[in-house]
Design a protein around this motif. Structure first.
Motif: not given
Length: 147
Positions: A40-46, A65-74, A80-86
């Motif tokens: 998850t952390a590495e995916a978020a970086t990518a 993908g960034a939103a999913r990773c952020a949720l997995e990392e609590d 929300f930032d990523q979802l708003l942009a999407f």
């Protein structure tokens, strides 16, 4: 992406991303492969690298993908930032509404979580026929979600 495919693809995608760091396609593929493998952390970086190259990377796939990773990392606020942009760029989708519900639930806002999850079914029904199966999967998740 199945884990077996992601495991085989990861070294190849890593090599391609290292060779061509300015190609958004490679950083997005790297995020997808790492996420499929639970990194998850590495995916978020990518995914963040993809978004730095193109805020619309993968027609919004990097934001989701960034939103999913952020949720997995609590980190619901980052989600929300990523979802708003999407949603600003593409409008709500069954997946973005589902993730928004998860983010609200992670913050303890049960009412908003339920409201977001209620959006998923109608959004799924409005999809073109070739995308409805994916939309229905999120609709089922939303139907059984409990904040």
């Amino acid at each position: 992406v199945s884990r077996g495919q992601a495991r085989r693809a990861l070294p190849l995608v890593e090599a391609a991303a290292a060779a061509e760091p300015d190609r958004v396609e490679w950083s997005l593929a790297l995020g997808r492969a790492r996420e499929a493998l639970g990194m998850t952390a590495e995916a978020a970086t990518a995914y963040r690298a993809s978004l730095a190259l193109d805020p619309e990377a993968g027609y919004g796939a990097a934001s989701l993908g960034a939103a999913r990773c952020a949720l997995e990392e609590d980190r619901p606020e980052d989600a929300f930032d990523q979802l708003l942009a999407f949603e600003r760029a593409h409008g709500p989708s069954p997946e973005s509404a589902w993730l928004r519900g998860r983010a609200h639930a992670a913050r303890g806002d049960k009412e908003r979580a339920r409201a977001a999850w209620k959006e998923v079914g109608p959004l799924a029904k409005a999809l073109p026929p070739r995308e409805r199966a994916t939309g229905r999967a999120f609709a089922w998740r939303a139907r059984w979600a409990r904040p």
